[in-house]
Design an enzyme around this catalytic site. Structure first.
Site, PDB file in Angstrom:
ATOM      1  N   LYS A  13      15.883  44.811  51.057  1.00 36.69           N
ATOM      2  CA  LYS A  13      17.358  44.759  51.074  1.00 36.69           C
ATOM      3  C   LYS A  13      17.938  45.342  52.359  1.00 36.69           C
ATOM      4  O   LYS A  13      18.859  44.788  52.933  1.00 36.69           O
ATOM      5  CB  LYS A  13      17.953  45.543  49.905  1.00 36.69           C
ATOM      6  CG  LYS A  13      18.076  44.783  48.631  1.00 36.69           C
ATOM      7  CD  LYS A  13      19.093  45.399  47.674  1.00 36.69           C
ATOM      8  CE  LYS A  13      18.966  46.875  47.445  1.00 36.69           C
ATOM      9  NZ  LYS A  13      17.893  47.266  46.540  1.00 36.69           N
ATOM     10  N   ARG A  88      24.964  48.444  40.071  1.00 35.36           N
ATOM     11  CA  ARG A  88      23.607  48.614  39.527  1.00 35.36           C
ATOM     12  C   ARG A  88      23.623  48.579  37.996  1.00 35.36           C
ATOM     13  O   ARG A  88      22.567  48.586  37.381  1.00 35.36           O
ATOM     14  CB  ARG A  88      23.144  49.995  39.904  1.00 35.36           C
ATOM     15  CG  ARG A  88      22.203  50.431  40.928  1.00 35.36           C
ATOM     16  CD  ARG A  88      21.035  49.958  41.484  1.00 35.36           C
ATOM     17  NE  ARG A  88      20.190  51.029  41.984  1.00 35.36           N
ATOM     18  CZ  ARG A  88      20.104  51.385  43.257  1.00 35.36           C
ATOM     19  NH1 ARG A  88      20.846  50.811  44.170  1.00 35.36           N
ATOM     20  NH2 ARG A  88      19.256  52.305  43.626  1.00 35.36           N
ATOM     21  N   ARG A 127       6.279  53.153  52.973  1.00 30.82           N
ATOM     22  CA  ARG A 127       7.569  53.204  53.674  1.00 30.82           C
ATOM     23  C   ARG A 127       7.791  54.584  54.297  1.00 30.82           C
ATOM     24  O   ARG A 127       7.498  55.608  53.706  1.00 30.82           O
ATOM     25  CB  ARG A 127       8.677  52.899  52.669  1.00 30.82           C
ATOM     26  CG  ARG A 127      10.021  52.705  53.311  1.00 30.82           C
ATOM     27  CD  ARG A 127      10.884  51.843  52.455  1.00 30.82           C
ATOM     28  NE  ARG A 127      11.535  52.577  51.386  1.00 30.82           N
ATOM     29  CZ  ARG A 127      12.592  52.109  50.732  1.00 30.82           C
ATOM     30  NH1 ARG A 127      13.093  50.927  51.037  1.00 30.82           N
ATOM     31  NH2 ARG A 127      13.127  52.803  49.767  1.00 30.82           N
ATOM     32  N   ARG A 160      10.402  59.274  51.985  1.00 31.75           N
ATOM     33  CA  ARG A 160      11.483  59.754  51.121  1.00 31.75           C
ATOM     34  C   ARG A 160      10.908  60.333  49.836  1.00 31.75           C
ATOM     35  O   ARG A 160       9.911  59.823  49.315  1.00 31.75           O
ATOM     36  CB  ARG A 160      12.440  58.609  50.797  1.00 31.75           C
ATOM     37  CG  ARG A 160      13.498  58.439  51.862  1.00 31.75           C
ATOM     38  CD  ARG A 160      14.257  57.139  51.752  1.00 31.75           C
ATOM     39  NE  ARG A 160      14.483  56.674  50.392  1.00 31.75           N
ATOM     40  CZ  ARG A 160      15.096  55.524  50.106  1.00 31.75           C
ATOM     41  NH1 ARG A 160      15.534  54.763  51.085  1.00 31.75           N
ATOM     42  NH2 ARG A 160      15.264  55.157  48.864  1.00 31.75           N
ATOM     43  N   ARG A 171      11.749  53.998  39.196  1.00 29.61           N
ATOM     44  CA  ARG A 171      12.888  53.309  39.815  1.00 29.61           C
ATOM     45  C   ARG A 171      12.828  51.814  39.531  1.00 29.61           C
ATOM     46  O   ARG A 171      13.856  51.181  39.294  1.00 29.61           O
ATOM     47  CB  ARG A 171      12.912  53.550  41.336  1.00 29.61           C
ATOM     48  CG  ARG A 171      13.328  54.968  41.691  1.00 29.61           C
ATOM     49  CD  ARG A 171      13.052  55.273  43.142  1.00 29.61           C
ATOM     50  NE  ARG A 171      13.834  54.442  44.039  1.00 29.61           N
ATOM     51  CZ  ARG A 171      13.481  54.165  45.294  1.00 29.61           C
ATOM     52  NH1 ARG A 171      12.351  54.615  45.783  1.00 29.61           N
ATOM     53  NH2 ARG A 171      14.254  53.433  46.045  1.00 29.61           N
TER      54      ARG A 171
HETATM   55  P1  AMP Z   1      18.612  53.120  47.017  1.00 33.15           P
HETATM   56  O1  AMP Z   1      18.497  53.614  48.415  1.00 33.15           O
HETATM   57  O2  AMP Z   1      19.593  51.981  46.863  1.00 33.15           O
HETATM   58  O3  AMP Z   1      17.272  52.825  46.393  1.00 33.15           O
HETATM   59  O4  AMP Z   1      19.250  54.322  46.168  1.00 33.15           O
HETATM   60  C1  AMP Z   1      18.604  55.564  46.071  1.00 33.15           C
HETATM   61  C2  AMP Z   1      19.127  56.317  44.859  1.00 33.15           C
HETATM   62  O5  AMP Z   1      20.559  56.509  44.962  1.00 33.15           O
HETATM   63  C3  AMP Z   1      18.945  55.602  43.524  1.00 33.15           C
HETATM   64  O6  AMP Z   1      17.641  55.773  42.998  1.00 33.15           O
HETATM   65  C4  AMP Z   1      20.022  56.269  42.664  1.00 33.15           C
HETATM   66  O7  AMP Z   1      19.635  57.564  42.264  1.00 33.15           O
HETATM   67  C5  AMP Z   1      21.166  56.411  43.665  1.00 33.15           C
HETATM   68  N1  AMP Z   1      22.043  55.225  43.646  1.00 33.15           N
HETATM   69  C6  AMP Z   1      22.220  54.310  44.659  1.00 33.15           C
HETATM   70  N2  AMP Z   1      23.094  53.351  44.287  1.00 33.15           N
HETATM   71  C7  AMP Z   1      23.472  53.634  43.017  1.00 33.15           C
HETATM   72  C8  AMP Z   1      24.336  52.991  42.072  1.00 33.15           C
HETATM   73  N3  AMP Z   1      24.986  51.848  42.347  1.00 33.15           N
HETATM   74  N4  AMP Z   1      24.497  53.583  40.860  1.00 33.15           N
HETATM   75  C9  AMP Z   1      23.862  54.724  40.563  1.00 33.15           C
HETATM   76  N5  AMP Z   1      23.013  55.368  41.380  1.00 33.15           N
HETATM   77  C10 AMP Z   1      22.810  54.845  42.605  1.00 33.15           C
END
Ligand code: AMP
Length: 220
Positions: A13, A88, A127, A160, A171
């Protein structure tokens, strides 16, 4: 133009968001990056989000909806924007639809990058990210020129905390359980599915075609 970019963690993404920003000249808004920035800045929101993120959970809908509403009302979003990682959950999708209606925004173009679970786990454990410029590397497909060091600014690359295998599986399960229904909520006809198993350049071309097709369909 509003693009909603969906796909499980590790599907590419971030890479595709960068392509779309350049191709369509719109800002990319990543809720994950916004939460990580809050963590780094040590804000109250960041402290709360960091515990949830490290455990592989989702930040609450209210907080997430608030941070997105605030961001898309900024001037650089006037011509459109791309959302990466939001909505999400179904309540977030409903909230965004209401917000878009109230603001008179165009219908979103919904793109889903599809990749099966096992290749994703392999990709994510490989990653690495630069803590300074946030550039993402992958030890399998996009390694840095010098091992462990960012090509751009020489900072030491990090994995990370949420890219550990057990957290990754959580996740992916959270993605499946919560985001599956979000895609259903938009409906199969509205979701443009792209095969994320192709090379990044081929995925970009497929997404570009999908966006142009959606834009043309809206203009007819
Ligand atoms: P990502 O980088 O998009 O994988 O996001 C990392 C973390 O941020 C996720 O595992 C969630 O804990 C939080 N997060 C990101 N976007 C959202 C969302 N739309 N709703 C809730 N938590 C989010």
């Amino acid at each position: 133009m509003i693009i909603l970019l969906f796909g499980p963690p590790g599907c590419g993404k971030g890479t595709q968001a960068a392509f779309l920003v350049d191709r369509f000249q719109i800002p990319a808004i990543s809720t994950g990056e916004m939460f990580r920035a809050e963590c780094k800045a040590g804000t109250e929101l960041g402290k709360m989000a960091s515990a949830i993120m490290a455990a592989g959970g989702l930040v609450t809908d209210d907080i997430t909806n608030g941070i997105v509403a605030n961001r898309i009302s900024q001037a650089d979003c006037a011509r459109g924007f791309l959302l990466d990682g939001y909505p999400r959950t179904v309540p977030q999708a409903r909230n965004f639809a209401n917000l878009a209606r109230d603001k008179g925004l165009s219908a979103p173009i919904v793109i889903h990058i599809d990749v099966p679970e096992e290749p994703l786990v392999a990709r994510l454990t490989a990653r690495r990210q630069c803590p300074q410029c946030l550039r993402i590397y992958n030890l399998l497909s996009q390694p840095p020129r010098v091992p462990g060091v960012c090509d751009g600014d020489g900072a030491a690359l990090i994995a990370r905390a949420d890219d550990q295998e057990a957290v990754i599986r959580q996740r992916l399960a959270a993605y499946e359980n919560l985001t599956g229904p979000v895609l259903k909520w938009y409906g199969e006809a509205a979701v443009r599915k792209v095969d994320g198993g192709m090379t990044p350049a081929a995925v970009s071309r497929a997404i570009e075609q999908a966006v142009l097709a959606a834009t043309n369909a809206a203009a007819v």
